[in-house]
Write a protein that holds these residues in place. Structure first.
Motif, PDB file in Angstrom:
ATOM      1  N   ASP A  84      17.241 -92.376 -61.791  1.00  0.00           N
ATOM      2  CA  ASP A  84      17.668 -90.990 -61.939  1.00  0.00           C
ATOM      3  C   ASP A  84      18.584 -90.618 -60.765  1.00  0.00           C
ATOM      4  OD1 ASP A  84      17.921 -88.497 -62.979  1.00  0.00           O
ATOM      5  OD2 ASP A  84      15.780 -88.015 -62.949  1.00  0.00           O
ATOM      6  N   ARG A  85      19.133 -89.433 -60.847  1.00  0.00           N
ATOM      7  CA  ARG A  85      20.002 -88.955 -59.777  1.00  0.00           C
ATOM      8  C   ARG A  85      19.217 -88.867 -58.464  1.00  0.00           C
ATOM      9  NH1 ARG A  85      24.740 -86.058 -60.414  1.00  0.00           N
ATOM     10  NH2 ARG A  85      24.205 -85.776 -62.621  1.00  0.00           N
ATOM     11  N   HIS A  86      19.854 -89.220 -57.360  1.00  0.00           N
ATOM     12  CA  HIS A  86      19.273 -89.172 -56.013  1.00  0.00           C
ATOM     13  C   HIS A  86      18.027 -90.069 -55.900  1.00  0.00           C
ATOM     14  CE1 HIS A  86      22.033 -85.908 -55.482  1.00  0.00           C
ATOM     15  NE2 HIS A  86      21.390 -85.120 -56.303  1.00  0.00           N
ATOM     16  N   GLY A 103      21.278 -94.096 -57.147  1.00  0.00           N
ATOM     17  CA  GLY A 103      21.081 -93.181 -58.266  1.00  0.00           C
ATOM     18  C   GLY A 103      22.003 -93.466 -59.432  1.00  0.00           C
ATOM     19  N   GLN A 104      21.499 -93.193 -60.626  1.00  0.00           N
ATOM     20  CA  GLN A 104      22.232 -93.361 -61.888  1.00  0.00           C
ATOM     21  C   GLN A 104      22.820 -94.768 -62.002  1.00  0.00           C
ATOM     22  OE1 GLN A 104      24.804 -89.796 -61.487  1.00  0.00           O
ATOM     23  NE2 GLN A 104      23.728 -88.999 -63.285  1.00  0.00           N
ATOM     24  N   GLY A 124      26.889 -97.506 -61.446  1.00  0.00           N
ATOM     25  CA  GLY A 124      26.117 -97.140 -60.267  1.00  0.00           C
ATOM     26  C   GLY A 124      26.475 -97.977 -59.052  1.00  0.00           C
ATOM     27  N   GLN A 162      32.108 -94.487 -63.626  1.00  0.00           N
ATOM     28  CA  GLN A 162      31.736 -94.162 -65.002  1.00  0.00           C
ATOM     29  C   GLN A 162      32.626 -94.852 -66.027  1.00  0.00           C
ATOM     30  OE1 GLN A 162      29.010 -92.515 -65.903  1.00  0.00           O
ATOM     31  NE2 GLN A 162      28.458 -92.342 -63.732  1.00  0.00           N
TER      32      GLN A 162
END
Length: 770
Positions: A84-86, A103-104, A124, A162
């Motif tokens: 997940d994020r962070h 993250g991600q 990521g 991305q």
């Protein structure tokens, strides 16, 4: 005379071993506990060792079932994590390798074996720390537009945006970047920007300054450097750094140094805080809920001394095999039906194995007959843990459901040791890897899920879905072996398919579309600080260390992928490590044979990097000089000798520098016992030694008694790792390890270390006047 006969007999035994059929030799493999072929497969696991934030986990046999990830969850072929994020997550692999993701980030284990590590990284940030690469080892990371093969031990960082564009930074080491039918080498201190898919373009630039991510990676890596527990634990065992915080080491009679957890409840016993889960190809696997619960539950043995439990680590042998749990099961037999719901067979019990007690593998029928359990006392059988069938097979917490009825416990404990399969078949609930109860978990975006990665080595087929193999598991009572799983998976999908979509690094043989961008456009790529003259890609014509290359006709292999070491040579046999520069030499697709002996004109490798096994010879008084000449005796090894050396930590892995300025380094040796490293420029060539003698290793000796105080340690030295081998034979004579001489080997036996510069001569006692 006696020593001469001993050496002669040892050489004859080695010669006979080489003449025996391969199947005969390999079938009798034992480790220090007498475990026969602890695993019939070369497959291994990566352990989630640290988790800061939230992450999700999808098994290879249940790719659509995302569940919360947690510490101590084992990750193997086809398994996947998404952060997940962070969030920051760390994976540890046998041999000291580590993978850290931010993250991600979407990371998939395409292949994890003793000598092949292949990951898919779709998006990521991730850092890979490699401590050892042998000549037949392969470590590959596949990204959306390039396949990166590590050529040496080092630290490597990936940043994938991305859109699937890749930035690779080689903080330390060497790598080969392959895309569009060509490959480009990358050295320490360099970075590469790769854009595009079908016609990728690249720039070779200088690395950026370390940021917060690099600082966290260095902080986690520093735990190994500072860990006191690795003085006692084999360096190839992951998770020993967690023992520093949660327990203490103590020397106990007849066993040597052992570790005991602190802050535990009264009546605590091993293998009670956690749950059982099913994971092929090992079957029932213990997943501990204790933060330190990896090394003590998958390696070594337990003993109860003075009303307290102690974990005895595995000695620093050449190969320390992973076990799903170091226990013995009681309460049933392979002949009992898995449908029994009443009587003793409705309960299952287990207890931790004690010193010198071999595992009776429940995940392999081939090795069961090689284990003789009739003469084993099983000292810990009185500490059996008993639960009912439902708790066991549905991955429920054991601590909440321990059976305390004395009649049931005595009946189960009196039952014979389970030989072969545990008489309980798994269910869908058995695939639960975590006890966390989050109702929603993070999932990768659909665009990331559908994104393919470029592969150079053809990965093995993804494992079959759990419901597809459950019938075969119930019929045989044993887990699905990799070969069997590959056949089921190919039949299920009608063709081989990897855990993620894979496209070959070369779309058309002989055609190279991988080209430098700045050379063609004369511009600087975004984020590039100083573009360098980009090297011209060379066509990809050879496989990597004998692995089949991914092609357009067959991007995925039909069977498990592993190198020559998958054949598992007998424990203790080691092979020579050829120079790292030869790892990418053009070769056919056949397995690569061990390299021949080095020519005499090659510089002598420092003794700290030797990979030869030490042979015992009579000890000498300390006052005698240790640099007397010895006759050269090169070790002859057959060209077809398989390699079995476990990947283990390089001598400098515990004191390595994270500076990006280290562009050149010595090829990492395969000697897990040594942990002393001196810079090559500070190593004078030993006098009166030939090249072959420099590879000879000082023999093992009994634990030394009084020794002169060690000289001040150099900046590059680290403290060695003691072993419990000597403690078994001389428990009362072992000295406390914190103040060990730099001339002492990590296993506690005296060996000759690399000689110091003349500026620091070793003091010698004065001779008495006559």
């Amino acid at each position: 005379m006696k020593a001469s006969w001993t050496r002669t007999l040892a050489r004859l035994a080695a010669a006979v071993t080489l003449l025996l059929p391969v199947s005969t030799v390999f079938g009798q493999e034992r480790d220090e506990y007498g475990d026969a072929a602890l695993s019939d497969v070369a497959q291994t696991v990566a352990r989630i060792s640290n988790l800061q934030g939230n992450a999700s986990y999808a098994r290879g046999d249940q790719p659509d079932n995302w569940q919360p990830a947690d510490v101590n969850v084992p990750m193997t072929n086809g398994d996947r994590v998404y952060t997940d994020r962070h969030t920051r997550l760390e994976l540890q692999i046998e041999g000291g390798d580590a993978v850290r993701v931010g993250g991600q980030t979407d990371l998939v284990a395409l292949n994890l074996t003793d000598d092949t590590r292949q990951f898919a990284l779709k998006t990521g940030v991730a850092s890979f720390q490699v401590h050892q690469l042998d000549s037949n080892d392969v470590f590959e990371v596949d990204t959306p537009n390039a396949a990166v093969t590590f050529e040496s031990a080092g630290d490597y960082r990936f940043d994938i945006d991305q859109d699937g564009n890749t930035r690779l930074s080689v903080r330390r080491g060497r790598a080969s970047v392959a895309a569009g039918g060509g490959e480009v080498p990358l050295q320490s201190g360099e970075a590469m920007l790769i854009d595009g898919g079908d016609n990728p373009r690249y720039d070779v630039v200088s690395m950026r300054s370390p940021d917060g991510w690099d600082q966290w990676v260095d902080e986690r890596a520093g735990r190994y450097t500072r860990s006191a527990s690795y003085r006692y634990v084999n360096q190839s065992i992951p998770g020993a750094d967690d023992l520093d915080q949660y327990g203490q080491w103590q020397q106990i009679p007849n066993q040597g140094w052992a570790w005991s957890p602190t802050s535990i409840d009264a009546g605590w016993s091993p293998y009670r805080i956690g749950h059982w889960a099913w994971q092929d190809p090992w079957g029932w696997t213990w997943i501990s809920s204790e933060p330190w619960g990896w090394a003590p539950y998958h390696y070594g043995r337990w003993t109860n001394y003075s009303s307290r439990w102690y974990w005895i680590p595995a000695a620093p042998v050449a190969r320390v095999a992973y076990a799903p749990a170091c226990v013995a099961f009681v309460g049933g037999s392979p002949g009992l039906s898995v449908a029994v719901t009443a009587g003793p067979a409705a309960f299952v019990g287990w207890f931790p194995l004690g010193p010198s007690e071999a595992i009776v593998p429940w995940w392999s029928t081939r090795s069961v007959n090689q284990v003789n359990v009739t003469n084993i006392t099983y000292v810990n059988k009185t500490y059996v843990t008993v639960v009912n069938q439902n708790t066991f097979v549905s991955a429920q917490p054991v601590a909440r459901s321990i059976v305390t009825d004395r009649t049931v416990v005595q009946q189960v404990a009196a039952a014979p040791i389970v030989r072969g399969r545990v008489p309980f078949a798994p269910t869908v609930a058995s695939t639960r890897v975590s006890l966390r109860t989050e109702t929603s978990v993070a999932r990768p975006p659909a665009a990331v899920v559908q994104r393919a990665v470029v592969a150079r080595v053809a990965p093995p087929p993804a494992p079959p879905r759990f419901d597809q193999k459950l019938a075969a598991i119930r019929q045989s009572g044993t887990p699905i072996a990799p070969n069997q799983g590959a056949r089921i998976a190919v039949q299920e999908r009608a063709q081989p398919a990897a855990a993620v979509a894979v496209k070959p690094v070369s779309a058309e043989s002989g055609r190279v579309t991988f080209a430098p961008r700045t050379a063609a456009a004369g511009t600087t790529a975004p984020g590039a600080t100083a573009p360098r003259p980009a090297p011209t890609p060379r066509p990809i014509t050879a496989a990597v260390a004998g692995r089949a290359i991914a092609t357009r006709e067959q991007p995925v292999a039909n069977a498990p992928v592993a190198g020559p070491r998958a054949m598992r040579a007998p424990a203790g046999r080691e092979t020579q490590n050829p120079p790292a520069e030869t790892r990418n030499a053009p070769a056919a697709a056949a397995p690569v044979a061990p390299a021949p002996a080095r020519p005499e004109t090659q510089p002598v490798r420092p003794q700290s990097e030797s990979r030869e096994i030490q042979r015992p010879t009579p000890a000498r008084p300390q006052v005698e000089p240790r640099n007397e000449p010895r006759p050269a005796a090169p070790v002859e090894r057959p060209q077809n000798e398989p390699q079995d050396q476990r990947r283990a930590a390089t001598p400098d892995w515990r004191n390595r520098s994270t500076s990006t300025e280290r562009s050149q380094e010595v090829p990492p040796p395969n000697q897990p016992q040594r942990r002393v490293v001196t810079p090559p420029e500070a190593r004078p060539e030993p006098p009166n030694r030939t090249q072959n003698e420099s590879r000879q290793v000082e023999p093992r000796r009994a634990a030394p008694t009084a020794r002169p105080e060690a000289e001040p340690r150099s900046r590059e030295e680290v403290r060695p790792t003691p072993s419990r081998e000597n403690a078994r034979s001389q428990p009362e004579e072992r000295a406390a390890p914190p103040e060990r001489s730099s001339r002492e080997n990590p296993d506690g036996n005296e060996r000759e270390a690399p000689r110091r510069p003349t500026a620091h001569p070793r003091p010698t006692p004065e001779k008495p006047e006559r």
